[in-house]
Scaffold this motif. Structure first.
Motif, PDB file in Angstrom:
ATOM      1  N   ARG A  94      21.304   8.769 -18.639  1.00  0.00           N
ATOM      2  CA  ARG A  94      20.158   9.650 -18.949  1.00  0.00           C
ATOM      3  C   ARG A  94      20.515  11.125 -18.794  1.00  0.00           C
ATOM      4  NH1 ARG A  94      14.786   6.993 -16.150  1.00  0.00           N
ATOM      5  NH2 ARG A  94      14.932   4.937 -17.083  1.00  0.00           N
ATOM      6  N   ARG A  95      21.708  11.504 -19.176  1.00  0.00           N
ATOM      7  CA  ARG A  95      22.141  12.890 -19.058  1.00  0.00           C
ATOM      8  C   ARG A  95      22.110  13.627 -20.374  1.00  0.00           C
ATOM      9  NH1 ARG A  95      20.543  14.537 -15.387  1.00  0.00           N
ATOM     10  NH2 ARG A  95      19.563  12.581 -15.075  1.00  0.00           N
ATOM     11  N   VAL A  96      21.684  13.020 -21.457  1.00  0.00           N
ATOM     12  CA  VAL A  96      21.598  13.690 -22.750  1.00  0.00           C
ATOM     13  C   VAL A  96      20.175  13.570 -23.278  1.00  0.00           C
ATOM     14  CG1 VAL A  96      24.020  13.385 -23.349  1.00  0.00           C
ATOM     15  CG2 VAL A  96      22.401  11.631 -23.975  1.00  0.00           C
ATOM     16  N   ASP A  97      19.786  14.508 -24.123  1.00  0.00           N
ATOM     17  CA  ASP A  97      18.457  14.472 -24.715  1.00  0.00           C
ATOM     18  C   ASP A  97      18.367  13.365 -25.750  1.00  0.00           C
ATOM     19  OD1 ASP A  97      17.563  16.590 -23.225  1.00  0.00           O
ATOM     20  OD2 ASP A  97      18.095  18.090 -24.733  1.00  0.00           O
ATOM     21  N   SER A  98      17.160  12.892 -25.973  1.00  0.00           N
ATOM     22  CA  SER A  98      16.965  11.848 -26.982  1.00  0.00           C
ATOM     23  C   SER A  98      16.074  12.390 -28.095  1.00  0.00           C
ATOM     24  CB  SER A  98      16.344  10.607 -26.349  1.00  0.00           C
ATOM     25  OG  SER A  98      15.074  10.932 -25.819  1.00  0.00           O
ATOM     26  N   ASN A 131      19.891   3.976 -17.261  1.00  0.00           N
ATOM     27  CA  ASN A 131      19.848   3.544 -15.878  1.00  0.00           C
ATOM     28  C   ASN A 131      19.291   4.653 -14.993  1.00  0.00           C
ATOM     29  OD1 ASN A 131      20.742   2.993 -13.136  1.00  0.00           O
ATOM     30  ND2 ASN A 131      21.897   1.322 -14.047  1.00  0.00           N
ATOM     31  N   LYS A 132      18.125   4.413 -14.402  1.00  0.00           N
ATOM     32  CA  LYS A 132      17.484   5.450 -13.596  1.00  0.00           C
ATOM     33  C   LYS A 132      18.241   5.731 -12.299  1.00  0.00           C
ATOM     34  CE  LYS A 132      14.182   2.263 -11.488  1.00  0.00           C
ATOM     35  NZ  LYS A 132      12.765   1.974 -11.321  1.00  0.00           N
ATOM     36  N   TYR A 133      18.973   4.753 -11.799  1.00  0.00           N
ATOM     37  CA  TYR A 133      19.715   4.964 -10.560  1.00  0.00           C
ATOM     38  C   TYR A 133      20.938   5.848 -10.782  1.00  0.00           C
ATOM     39  CZ  TYR A 133      16.668   1.189  -9.194  1.00  0.00           C
ATOM     40  OH  TYR A 133      15.562   0.430  -8.965  1.00  0.00           O
ATOM     41  N   LEU A 134      21.580   5.695 -11.935  1.00  0.00           N
ATOM     42  CA  LEU A 134      22.690   6.589 -12.266  1.00  0.00           C
ATOM     43  C   LEU A 134      22.183   8.002 -12.519  1.00  0.00           C
ATOM     44  CD1 LEU A 134      24.995   4.416 -14.535  1.00  0.00           C
ATOM     45  CD2 LEU A 134      25.509   5.326 -12.272  1.00  0.00           C
ATOM     46  N   ALA A 135      21.018   8.111 -13.162  1.00  0.00           N
ATOM     47  CA  ALA A 135      20.429   9.434 -13.384  1.00  0.00           C
ATOM     48  C   ALA A 135      20.180  10.123 -12.045  1.00  0.00           C
ATOM     49  CB  ALA A 135      19.130   9.306 -14.173  1.00  0.00           C
TER      50      ALA A 135
END
Length: 154
Positions: free
Chosen positions: A66-70, A88-92
């Motif tokens: 979740r490090r890039v815009d969609s 993955n919200k945990y990686l974010a």
């Protein structure tokens, strides 16, 4: 102060249990070489990522974190957004935490953040720093090499 001492002892106990029970792979030590990533964040990133070969390239990994815009853009106009909760919200969370710690302990990360913050909002600058760390983590795990400060923030 008593509460702080109690919390520190609980955190130490949890970290001890993590090292005893978890089956840590070699990328755990590789991830710990990154500024801002300690034992807990390295374990979180390692377990939530799984095998790095399931990602075709670094862009797919960054998207999963979740490090890039969609956004969907056509002719320089916004045409909609994709699924913002995809990934993955945990990686974010882990990479934002790593970026916050890297700001305090790494002058190069701080310089990168300040350059971004001068042009954008502080939240956008923090996400950009987290994105840099996510990209670095992908290459580190894929190649099995430790963090290269010059390669990341140059």
């Amino acid at each position: 102060m008593a509460m702080l001492r109690t919390l520190r002892s609980e955190i130490t106990a949890l970290e001890t249990i993590l090292h005893q029970e978890a089956q840590l792979r070699p990328e755990f030590e590789t991830l710990k070489t990154t500024p801002g990533i300690g034992n807990i964040l390295a374990a979180t990133i390692m377990f939530e990522t799984g095998t790095i070969t399931r990602f075709a390239d670094v862009g797919h990994f960054s998207s999963y974190c979740r490090r890039v815009d969609s956004k969907r853009i056509s002719n320089d106009k916004k045409k909609g957004e994709g699924n913002l909760k995809n990934g993955n919200k945990y990686l974010a969370w882990a990479f934002i935490e790593a970026a916050a710690v890297a700001l305090r302990c790494c002058p190069q990360a701080r310089r990168f953040y300040e350059r971004k913050r001068a042009k954008r909002l502080p939240v956008v600058a923090m996400k950009a720093l987290a994105h840099k760390l996510a990209r670095a983590a992908y290459y580190m795990v894929r190649d099995g090499k430790p963090f290269a400060l010059n390669g990341c923030f140059s």
